[in-house]
Design a protein around this motif. Structure first.
Motif, short mmCIF file in Angstrom:
data_model
loop_
_atom_site.label_atom_id
_atom_site.label_comp_id
_atom_site.label_asym_id
_atom_site.label_seq_id
_atom_site.Cartn_x
_atom_site.Cartn_y
_atom_site.Cartn_z
N GLU A 36 -3.71 31.68 -27.99
CA GLU A 36 -4.01 30.65 -27.00
C GLU A 36 -3.22 29.38 -27.33
N PHE A 37 -2.26 29.04 -26.50
CA PHE A 37 -1.54 27.77 -26.66
C PHE A 37 -2.40 26.63 -26.16
N GLU A 38 -2.17 25.44 -26.70
CA GLU A 38 -2.96 24.27 -26.29
C GLU A 38 -2.60 23.81 -24.88
N LYS A 39 -1.39 24.14 -24.41
CA LYS A 39 -0.94 23.75 -23.08
C LYS A 39 -0.46 24.99 -22.33
N LYS A 40 -0.44 24.91 -21.02
CA LYS A 40 0.13 25.99 -20.22
C LYS A 40 1.64 26.00 -20.41
N GLU A 41 2.19 27.19 -20.57
CA GLU A 41 3.60 27.36 -20.88
C GLU A 41 4.30 28.17 -19.79
N SER A 42 5.54 27.82 -19.54
CA SER A 42 6.44 28.62 -18.70
C SER A 42 7.66 28.93 -19.54
N ILE A 43 7.57 30.01 -20.29
CA ILE A 43 8.58 30.36 -21.28
C ILE A 43 8.70 31.88 -21.37
N SER A 44 9.83 32.33 -21.92
CA SER A 44 10.04 33.74 -22.24
C SER A 44 10.47 33.87 -23.68
N SER A 45 10.00 34.91 -24.34
CA SER A 45 10.48 35.17 -25.70
C SER A 45 11.93 35.64 -25.64
N ASP A 62 10.50 43.86 -32.85
CA ASP A 62 10.37 42.94 -33.97
C ASP A 62 9.66 41.65 -33.53
N ALA A 63 10.05 40.51 -34.04
CA ALA A 63 9.31 39.26 -33.81
C ALA A 63 9.37 38.84 -32.35
N VAL A 64 8.27 38.26 -31.88
CA VAL A 64 8.23 37.58 -30.59
C VAL A 64 8.53 36.11 -30.88
N TYR A 65 9.66 35.63 -30.34
CA TYR A 65 10.14 34.30 -30.71
C TYR A 65 10.35 33.45 -29.46
N PHE A 66 9.73 32.26 -29.47
CA PHE A 66 9.93 31.28 -28.41
C PHE A 66 10.75 30.12 -28.98
N GLU A 67 11.87 29.82 -28.35
CA GLU A 67 12.77 28.79 -28.86
C GLU A 67 12.14 27.41 -28.86
N LYS A 68 11.29 27.15 -27.85
CA LYS A 68 10.67 25.84 -27.73
C LYS A 68 9.41 25.99 -26.92
N THR A 69 8.35 25.30 -27.35
CA THR A 69 7.09 25.33 -26.61
C THR A 69 6.65 23.90 -26.31
N ALA A 70 5.98 23.74 -25.17
CA ALA A 70 5.36 22.44 -24.87
C ALA A 70 4.20 22.17 -25.83
N ASP A 106 5.93 19.44 -36.23
CA ASP A 106 7.29 19.07 -36.62
C ASP A 106 8.28 20.23 -36.52
N PHE A 107 7.90 21.26 -35.75
CA PHE A 107 8.76 22.44 -35.65
C PHE A 107 9.13 22.69 -34.19
N GLY A 108 10.39 23.11 -33.99
CA GLY A 108 10.90 23.27 -32.64
C GLY A 108 10.53 24.58 -31.98
N GLY A 109 10.47 25.66 -32.74
CA GLY A 109 10.16 26.97 -32.17
C GLY A 109 9.03 27.64 -32.92
N ILE A 110 8.61 28.80 -32.41
CA ILE A 110 7.54 29.54 -33.10
C ILE A 110 7.73 31.03 -32.87
#
Length: 310
Positions: free
Chosen positions: A177-186, A222-230, A251-255
């Motif tokens: 569960e992200f703290e904000k709604k996201e419009s992103i793709s791994s 392998d890993a599910v990686y998002f370059e940047k999240t709100a 302090d991190f740009g991606g997850i």
């Protein structure tokens, strides 16, 4: 050497049992080998961290520095010179110097040495400080550059959380569960070329959504990686009980999220990253890596993550 820190928390006494006076302890244990978190227990003694098993994954929570993921053919260039650099760097097999600050705080330090210079040409002082306060474990990563020139590096966290965390539960009972709604793709990780392909989507796309129901098929590539999240907070939660963990990564740009594909392992890693494994659109110069960190001469920079049991 293993170091354990504690934090006393107040708990409402609903049983009128005064033996604990409404106070109980949460604890964290850290191994000086890798400055690696190996245990995080709530006030009931419930473990939240994956316990090392070489047959599945022999780590608990490695510190990723100066690389995240793999380089192309495990080699990279610094200032035009080739260096062998293993996946995730060298910290997870390095012995850190440790200093117990208090019952609730411990600091680990790794300095450049003969072994690190074989793989990474820069001088550095890397510290990781763990602190338990009000039931939250904070981890502060500091990179110091003692050189007379700029250095570059990537840095990330890789804690593996038990999933399921409760008896009778299964992996599929959990969700992110992200703290904000996201419009992103791994981002797709190409298992043949062992490179991220930023032009192709991976297994997850969110369209103004904040919840990812978990199932093992998500990690077939392998890993599910998002370059940047709100968001800069994500929870791993059992949707039936509401129990789990919350990870803040301001302090991190991606997850990234990872569990070994095909093993149905009972854990999930939540990985805040500044940087990532080699991408298809990158050359082999380390300084050109995505989200690479650059640190001026005689300066330092800090990063923080926080874990709260919920």
């Amino acid at each position: 050497m293993i170091f354990t820190i504690h934090d006393k928390i107040q708990i409402p006494d609903k049983t009128h049992d005064k033996t604990h006076n409404g106070a109980m302890f949460v604890s964290a244990s850290i191994d000086s080998l890798g400055a690696q978190l190996i245990s995080l227990k709530d006030a009931s003694g419930r473990e939240h961290i994956w316990q090392r098993d070489p047959a599945i994954w022999g780590f608990c929570s490695p510190l990723l520095f100066p690389a995240i993921g793999n380089s192309r053919n495990n080699r990279t260039k610094f200032d035009g010179e080739w260096y062998e650099l293993a996946k995730h760097g060298f910290c997870r097999t390095s012995e850190f110097e440790a200093e117990q600050i208090s019952d609730s705080e411990v600091r680990f330090t790794l300095c450049a040495n003969k072994e690190t210079r074989i793989h990474y040409p820069y001088e550095f002082v890397l510290t990781l400080t763990y602190r338990l306060e009000n039931g939250t474990l904070s981890m502060t990563y500091q990179v110091e550059n003692p050189m007379n020139r700029e250095i570059c590096y990537c840095i990330g966290a890789h804690p593996g959380f038990l999933c399921p965390m409760e008896d009778g539960a299964v992996f599929e009972d959990y969700q992110l569960e992200f703290e904000k709604k996201e419009s992103i793709s791994s981002v797709l990780y190409d298992l043949e070329k062992l490179e991220f392909d930023p032009s192709r989507h991976g297994t997850i796309t969110l369209e103004n959504e904040s919840v990812i129901p978990l199932h093992y098929d998500l990690f077939d590539l392998d890993a599910v990686y998002f370059e940047k999240t709100a968001s800069h907070v994500v929870r791993l939660i059992n949707r039936n009980s509401g129990h789990g963990v919350e990870v803040a990564y301001p302090d991190f740009g991606g997850i990234g999220f990872w569990t070994p594909n095909g093993k149905h392992a009972p854990f999930l890693c939540i990985e805040p990253w500044n940087g990532c494994a080699i991408r298809m659109d990158e050359d082999d110069e380390f300084i050109h890596k995505y989200q690479v960190q650059r640190l001026d001469a005689h300066t330092a920079r800090s990063y923080q993550t926080r874990i709260r049991m919920v």
